[in-house]
Design a protein around this motif. Structure first.
Motif, mmCIF file in Angstrom:
data_model
loop_
_atom_site.group_PDB
_atom_site.id
_atom_site.type_symbol
_atom_site.label_atom_id
_atom_site.label_comp_id
_atom_site.label_asym_id
_atom_site.label_seq_id
_atom_site.Cartn_x
_atom_site.Cartn_y
_atom_site.Cartn_z
ATOM 1 N N TYR A 199 0.813 -1.220 0.000
ATOM 2 C CA TYR A 199 0.000 0.000 0.000
ATOM 3 C C TYR A 199 0.842 1.264 0.000
ATOM 4 O O TYR A 199 0.482 2.254 -0.649
ATOM 5 C CB TYR A 199 -0.933 -0.016 1.212
ATOM 6 N N ALA A 200 1.968 1.268 0.720
ATOM 7 C CA ALA A 200 2.751 2.496 0.874
ATOM 8 C C ALA A 200 3.162 3.114 -0.459
ATOM 9 O O ALA A 200 3.044 4.330 -0.644
ATOM 10 C CB ALA A 200 3.974 2.221 1.749
ATOM 11 N N PRO A 201 3.617 2.342 -1.468
ATOM 12 C CA PRO A 201 4.015 2.992 -2.724
ATOM 13 C C PRO A 201 2.852 3.581 -3.512
ATOM 14 O O PRO A 201 3.067 4.491 -4.325
ATOM 15 C CB PRO A 201 4.690 1.846 -3.502
ATOM 16 N N VAL A 202 1.634 3.082 -3.305
ATOM 17 C CA VAL A 202 0.491 3.546 -4.107
ATOM 18 C C VAL A 202 -0.506 4.331 -3.262
ATOM 19 O O VAL A 202 -1.627 4.578 -3.719
ATOM 20 C CB VAL A 202 -0.209 2.345 -4.771
ATOM 21 N N ALA A 203 -0.149 4.718 -2.037
ATOM 22 C CA ALA A 203 -1.110 5.408 -1.159
ATOM 23 C C ALA A 203 -1.615 6.696 -1.784
ATOM 24 O O ALA A 203 -2.791 7.058 -1.638
ATOM 25 C CB ALA A 203 -0.456 5.684 0.197
ATOM 26 N N GLY A 204 -0.744 7.413 -2.491
ATOM 27 C CA GLY A 204 -1.178 8.661 -3.106
ATOM 28 C C GLY A 204 -2.227 8.469 -4.168
ATOM 29 O O GLY A 204 -3.089 9.346 -4.377
ATOM 30 N N HIS A 205 -2.218 7.339 -4.892
ATOM 31 C CA HIS A 205 -3.230 7.078 -5.917
ATOM 32 C C HIS A 205 -4.607 6.865 -5.298
ATOM 33 O O HIS A 205 -5.622 7.138 -5.942
ATOM 34 C CB HIS A 205 -2.833 5.843 -6.739
ATOM 35 N N PHE A 206 -4.672 6.355 -4.084
ATOM 36 C CA PHE A 206 -5.946 6.210 -3.380
ATOM 37 C C PHE A 206 -6.415 7.544 -2.815
ATOM 38 O O PHE A 206 -7.620 7.825 -2.804
ATOM 39 C CB PHE A 206 -5.795 5.213 -2.224
ATOM 40 N N PHE A 207 -5.484 8.346 -2.356
ATOM 41 C CA PHE A 207 -5.822 9.489 -1.503
ATOM 42 C C PHE A 207 -6.077 10.776 -2.289
ATOM 43 O O PHE A 207 -7.166 11.365 -2.219
ATOM 44 C CB PHE A 207 -4.685 9.692 -0.495
ATOM 45 N N PHE A 208 -5.123 11.241 -3.025
ATOM 46 C CA PHE A 208 -5.192 12.595 -3.578
ATOM 47 C C PHE A 208 -6.274 12.792 -4.634
ATOM 48 O O PHE A 208 -6.891 13.868 -4.682
ATOM 49 C CB PHE A 208 -3.819 12.995 -4.133
ATOM 50 N N PRO A 209 -6.568 11.808 -5.519
ATOM 51 C CA PRO A 209 -7.651 12.060 -6.487
ATOM 52 C C PRO A 209 -9.006 12.324 -5.848
ATOM 53 O O PRO A 209 -9.840 13.034 -6.425
ATOM 54 C CB PRO A 209 -7.667 10.769 -7.322
ATOM 55 N N LEU A 210 -9.255 11.773 -4.668
ATOM 56 C CA LEU A 210 -10.539 12.007 -4.000
ATOM 57 C C LEU A 210 -10.648 13.413 -3.432
ATOM 58 O O LEU A 210 -11.737 13.846 -3.036
ATOM 59 C CB LEU A 210 -10.729 10.990 -2.874
ATOM 60 N N LEU A 211 -9.536 14.155 -3.351
ATOM 61 C CA LEU A 211 -9.560 15.544 -2.876
ATOM 62 C C LEU A 211 -9.636 16.547 -4.025
ATOM 63 O O LEU A 211 -9.581 17.744 -3.782
ATOM 64 C CB LEU A 211 -8.304 15.835 -2.046
ATOM 65 N N ARG A 212 -9.810 16.058 -5.245
ATOM 66 C CA ARG A 212 -9.623 16.916 -6.390
ATOM 67 C C ARG A 212 -10.816 17.841 -6.632
ATOM 68 O O ARG A 212 -10.666 19.038 -6.804
ATOM 69 C CB ARG A 212 -9.365 16.051 -7.623
ATOM 70 N N ASN A 213 -12.021 17.316 -6.665
ATOM 71 C CA ASN A 213 -13.183 18.097 -7.117
ATOM 72 C C ASN A 213 -14.298 18.140 -6.075
ATOM 73 O O ASN A 213 -15.471 18.231 -6.423
ATOM 74 C CB ASN A 213 -13.738 17.484 -8.414
ATOM 75 N N TYR A 214 -13.935 18.074 -4.815
ATOM 76 C CA TYR A 214 -14.988 18.010 -3.795
ATOM 77 C C TYR A 214 -15.802 19.295 -3.698
ATOM 78 O O TYR A 214 -16.948 19.290 -3.251
ATOM 79 C CB TYR A 214 -14.377 17.690 -2.427
ATOM 80 N N ASP A 215 -15.225 20.450 -4.113
ATOM 81 C CA ASP A 215 -15.911 21.729 -3.982
ATOM 82 C C ASP A 215 -16.595 22.169 -5.265
ATOM 83 O O ASP A 215 -16.975 23.332 -5.400
ATOM 84 C CB ASP A 215 -14.921 22.806 -3.534
ATOM 85 N N ARG A 216 -16.801 21.248 -6.225
ATOM 86 C CA ARG A 216 -17.456 21.581 -7.485
ATOM 87 C C ARG A 216 -18.808 20.895 -7.537
ATOM 88 O O ARG A 216 -18.904 19.707 -7.858
ATOM 89 C CB ARG A 216 -16.599 21.141 -8.677
ATOM 90 N N PRO A 217 -19.876 21.593 -7.218
ATOM 91 C CA PRO A 217 -21.207 20.966 -7.244
ATOM 92 C C PRO A 217 -21.637 20.619 -8.661
ATOM 93 O O PRO A 217 -21.324 21.319 -9.611
ATOM 94 C CB PRO A 217 -22.115 22.023 -6.604
ATOM 95 N N GLN A 218 -22.362 19.517 -8.791
ATOM 96 C CA GLN A 218 -22.918 19.086 -10.066
ATOM 97 C C GLN A 218 -24.427 19.036 -9.962
ATOM 98 O O GLN A 218 -25.012 19.246 -8.899
ATOM 99 C CB GLN A 218 -22.347 17.711 -10.437
ATOM 100 N N LEU A 219 -25.053 18.722 -11.086
ATOM 101 C CA LEU A 219 -26.514 18.712 -11.089
ATOM 102 C C LEU A 219 -27.067 17.614 -10.186
ATOM 103 O O LEU A 219 -28.103 17.794 -9.554
ATOM 104 C CB LEU A 219 -27.018 18.503 -12.527
ATOM 105 N N THR A 220 -26.394 16.490 -10.148
ATOM 106 C CA THR A 220 -26.889 15.352 -9.363
ATOM 107 C C THR A 220 -26.026 15.038 -8.152
ATOM 108 O O THR A 220 -26.258 14.030 -7.488
ATOM 109 C CB THR A 220 -26.952 14.098 -10.251
ATOM 110 N N PHE A 221 -25.052 15.877 -7.866
ATOM 111 C CA PHE A 221 -24.123 15.550 -6.782
ATOM 112 C C PHE A 221 -23.533 16.839 -6.220
ATOM 113 O O PHE A 221 -22.817 17.554 -6.911
ATOM 114 C CB PHE A 221 -23.008 14.638 -7.322
#
Length: 837
Positions: free
Chosen positions: A687-709
């Motif tokens: 997990y340690a070498p790929v932890a960033g692939h799990f973590f950082f993409p989920l912080l990317r667009n959290y503040d951009r509202p969509q029509l259904t989300f």
């Protein structure tokens, strides 16, 4: 002037006796003086004093005489008196005069004397004072108003001495206090003495005499306000309930007693009484219509006990609401209570910001109130209850807390059944637990009779109709025997043959499971045969884990198919099978599958369920990858070993709490003697070498509202799950090189939502903060967040003290402990703060 002569004579004789006791050393003179003083309190036929003289002595000279005795308790002449003489003359003066004056002098003497035999002597007299029923005489004297007229200050002092006697004696006698002075013995004794005074009052009223219960009511109120209502009312309530059952005089005495309790103490009395009585009938007989005549009592019964205090058992609600419903004059208050309770239950703000225990308590009050309504009252309140039902259910079903959603469903079912809306009844599917079963049981009327039901007649009828178990069993045993002896019975009957055990049999399917992963993919995409689809889904995980090379070729495509797959054929264990296969894909071909899932999380046209599935798969895959590489395990065995759906960590607070507790225990230093345990070796994981692939993409667009989300808007359920998942990723990244960068990003993200209205989001924020403090290196924590640590600590202290959710308070306390430990460690090691280190 002649009318003053008896008083003057008493004054002169008493003064002479006191001078003798103070200055004289002759035993005969001392004994004569004591006999003279004793004659003024002795009301027997042998007394040579008149009633006028005795009354004057009690009014003006008794206290002074006792104070003289206490001040000369160390005199030599007292020790020269014989034991019988001392008990009769010296001790008797304290036990035969006005009890209120004697008690005040005794308590004053105990408080002023130092530990000695003289103090022990006064303590023994006080014990005899209590054991001889002098407290009942004291209370009764105030009921008859024969006690001398005193000032409010003196009465308040006397009340304080009576109520606080265990505290006063404990402060002076500890650790040599007497058992009688302990609260567990003294307050039941005081309650018994109050009952004695009330019994004398009832008898006096029947004899035509007037009495006053003011002092007894003040004593009861002061005892209850000081926290001893449970002990006192445990003695008073059963006796009052029994006496008021058939005696109207006793009822009048109880009503008058509670009417005379001062306003500032009535709440404590009612709170204790409602817990001590057996039912609403007994409660009504004791307090009468006090709720109609006393505004403070009305506020306590109709508001505080139902909406503000939620520590009581359900029986208290039954008693309070049953009391309001039992009398025609009190039923309007029941309607008023129902309106206020329904408004509180349906309030969206209350659903979000009040503890779950309080919401359950208010829900019980609502259901009990509705159950007590008559049909006409129910029709009158139909529109209000319907509005409460619709608005309140919406607020409860929107909650992220499973228990709150279940409460909304249960109330919807109960109210729709009670109101019979257009002949239709709401029905929800939910898993019943102890709370829901109790809520459903509240719609069944409970038997609250104070008298035991005489069931002899009904029991006899039951015995005539229903056979006893022994008789029934004997009939069952003799039945087959009679059939065997029957000549017409079939001798070849196969009733006695034992059936085969077919519980382990499996249905043979004509379709064969696929042997290759690509065939499995084609079946899941194009096949319409339910049997083939189910077989493919069941073997998909094992195929993924057995052939990693083939998996990497189609991992993203298979993940996409599984993410969009629906349970069209009602396959048993469909959700767990699909989830286990996706977890196996993410663990086998980590980076491509993780990139696909994290990208799709913020894409359009996904339901909230699918977004939650993505978070669950990522969390389980990260947990699998975080296991040590050296661990030997069967690659064909994965997360599908369980037949049930894997719970998400956010659904089960015990899961992440155990994780945090385990980490805290592992980081806690313990000083011990003997051989120390060897430190656990650090082992690599995937997990340690790929932890960033799990973590950082989920912080990317959290503040951009969509029509259904809208993550920061109405979709707070997904927000809470997202923060929990990020906290789990942070926790699993301990000792990873990227842990410091992940910790900074996670704290920046959760800082904006730390005051969120939803408690699940706040739990996620605190769990993430705990994970950061546990997993991030201490030196990075102090260097990177030196400007925010003070504000963070202040916020955690506020949450630990004032958050309505118990889990949030617990997590805040754990975070404070971890933060203080990290700061202390770094401040004690200055080299760790240097840039070179």
């Amino acid at each position: 002037m002649d009318s003053l002569n008896p008083n003057t004579e008493v004054r002169l004789k008493v003064a002479q006796c006191l001078r003798t006791l103070t200055a004289c050393t002759h035993d005969e003179d001392i004994a004569a003086a004591l006999h003279t003083l004793h004659s003024y309190v002795d009301e027997g036929p042998e007394s040579f004093t008149t009633s006028v003289q005795r009354a004057e002595f009690r009014r003006a000279h008794y206290t002074r005489a006792l104070q003289c005795l206490v001040s000369n308790v160390q005199a030599d002449w007292l020790r020269r008196l014989a034991a019988a003489q001392r008990i009769e003359l010296w001790d008797g003066l304290f036990l035969h005069g006005p009890p209120e004056q004697a008690l005040l002098v005794l308590m004053e003497g105990i408080g002023s004397l130092r530990p000695s035999t003289n103090l022990d002597h006064l303590v023994s007299i006080t014990e005899r004072f209590l054991q001889s029923g002098r407290l009942a005489d004291l209370l009764w004297s105030y009921c008859l108003e024969t006690a001398p007229s005193d000032s409010p200050q003196l009465r308040e002092t006397l009340l304080g001495r009576i109520v606080a006697l265990p505290d006063l004696t404990a402060n002076r006698l500890h650790p040599h206090n007497k058992p009688l002075f302990l609260p567990r013995q003294y307050y039941p004794l005081l309650a018994s003495e109050m009952l004695t005074a009330l019994e004398r009052t009832c008898q006096a009223l029947k004899d035509g005499s007037d009495c006053s219960l003011t002092f007894v009511a003040q004593t009861l109120g002061k005892v209850c306000i000081q926290g001893h209502s449970d002990v006192v009312l445990a003695v008073l309530a059963p006796r009052l309930s029994a006496c008021t059952h058939s005696d109207m005089v006793w009822r009048r005495v109880c009503w008058k007693l509670l009417e005379n309790v001062p306003q500032r103490w009535i709440e404590s009395v009612l709170n204790g009484l409602v817990q001590a009585v057996s039912g609403p009938d007994a409660f009504g007989r004791i307090i009468g219509n006090l709720v109609l005549t006393n505004k403070k009592a009305q506020f306590v019964i109709t508001h505080k006990l139902l909406l503000l205090h939620y520590k009581y058992k359900t029986q208290v609600l039954r008693i309070v609401l049953g009391y309001l419903a039992a009398d025609r004059e009190r039923r309007p208050l029941l309607i008023q209570v129902l309106r206020s309770v329904s408004q509180a239950w349906a309030n969206p703000s209350a659903v979000k910001h009040t503890p779950l225990e309080q919401q359950l308590y208010v829900t019980k009050a609502l259901l009990l109130s509705v159950n007590l309504l008559t049909d006409s009252e129910l029709q009158e309140l139909r529109s209000e209850l319907l509005q409460c039902l619709l608005g309140g259910m919406q607020s409860h079903l929107d909650s992220n807390v499973v228990q709150i959603r279940r409460v909304g469903m249960v109330v919807g079912e109960c109210l729709s059944t009670r109101m019979d809306i257009s002949g239709t009844k709401l029905k929800f599917e939910y898993e019943q637990d102890e709370d829901t079963r109790e809520l459903l049981s509240l719609m069944t009327p409970a038997v609250t009779s104070d008298e035991p039901v005489n069931g002899d007649d009904s029991l006899q009828e039951t015995r005539e109709v229903t056979p006893t178990p022994q008789k029934a069993s004997s009939e069952n045993k003799t039945g087959p025997r009679s059939s065997k002896t029957d000549p017409d019975s079939d001798l070849d009957s196969d009733d006695e043959l034992t059936p085969y055990d077919m519980s382990g049999d499996q249905e043979i399917s004509q379709a064969s499971p696929p042997r290759y992963l690509r065939d499995c993919l084609e079946t899941l995409i194009s096949s319409e045969d339910p049997a083939r689809v189910e077989l493919s889904l069941r073997v998909a995980e094992s195929l993924v884990r057995k052939n990693a090379f083939a998996t990497r070729e189609i991992s993203v495509q298979l993940t996409k198919v599984l993410l969009h797959m629906e349970d069209k054929y009602s396959i048993n264990g469909f959700l767990s099978l699909r989830q286990a296969t996706m977890v196996a894909l993410a663990a086998t071909d980590c980076i491509p599958v993780t990139q696909y899932l994290t990208t799709e999380f913020y894409s359009l046209n996904y339901s909230l369920r699918q977004r939650l599935d993505i978070l669950e798969v990522l969390a389980l895959a990260a947990q699998e990858l975080s296991k040590p590489i050296t661990e030997k395990r069967d690659p064909s065995v994965g997360t599908a070993a369980n037949t049930d759906l894997t719970l998400y960590p956010g659904d089960n607070p015990v899961h992440w709490r155990q994780v945090v507790e385990k980490r805290i225990q592992s980081n806690t230093k313990r000083l011990r003697r003997g051989a120390t345990q060897p430190l656990a070796k650090a082992t690599p994981n995937r997990y340690a070498p790929v932890a960033g692939h799990f973590f950082f993409p989920l912080l990317r667009n959290y503040d951009r509202p969509q029509l259904t989300f809208d993550l920061l808007g109405g979709d707070h359920l997904v927000l809470g799950r997202l923060i929990h998942t990020l906290g789990l990723f942070m926790h699993l990244a301990v000792n990873a090189p990227i842990a410091a960068q992940m910790g900074r990003a996670l704290l920046d993200f959760v800082w904006a939502v730390r005051y969120h209205a939803d408690q699940m989001v706040r739990r996620g924020v605190l769990f993430a903060v705990c994970s950061v403090f546990l997993s991030m290196p201490s030196q990075n924590l102090l260097l990177d967040f030196s400007d925010q640590l003070f504000e963070t600590r202040t916020w955690l202290a506020d949450v630990a003290e004032g958050d309505p959710d118990a889990d949030c308070r617990s997590l805040a306390i754990q975070s404070l402990v971890l933060l203080d430990k990290s700061l202390k460690k770094q401040l004690q090691d200055p080299q760790a703060l240097s840039p070179e280190s």
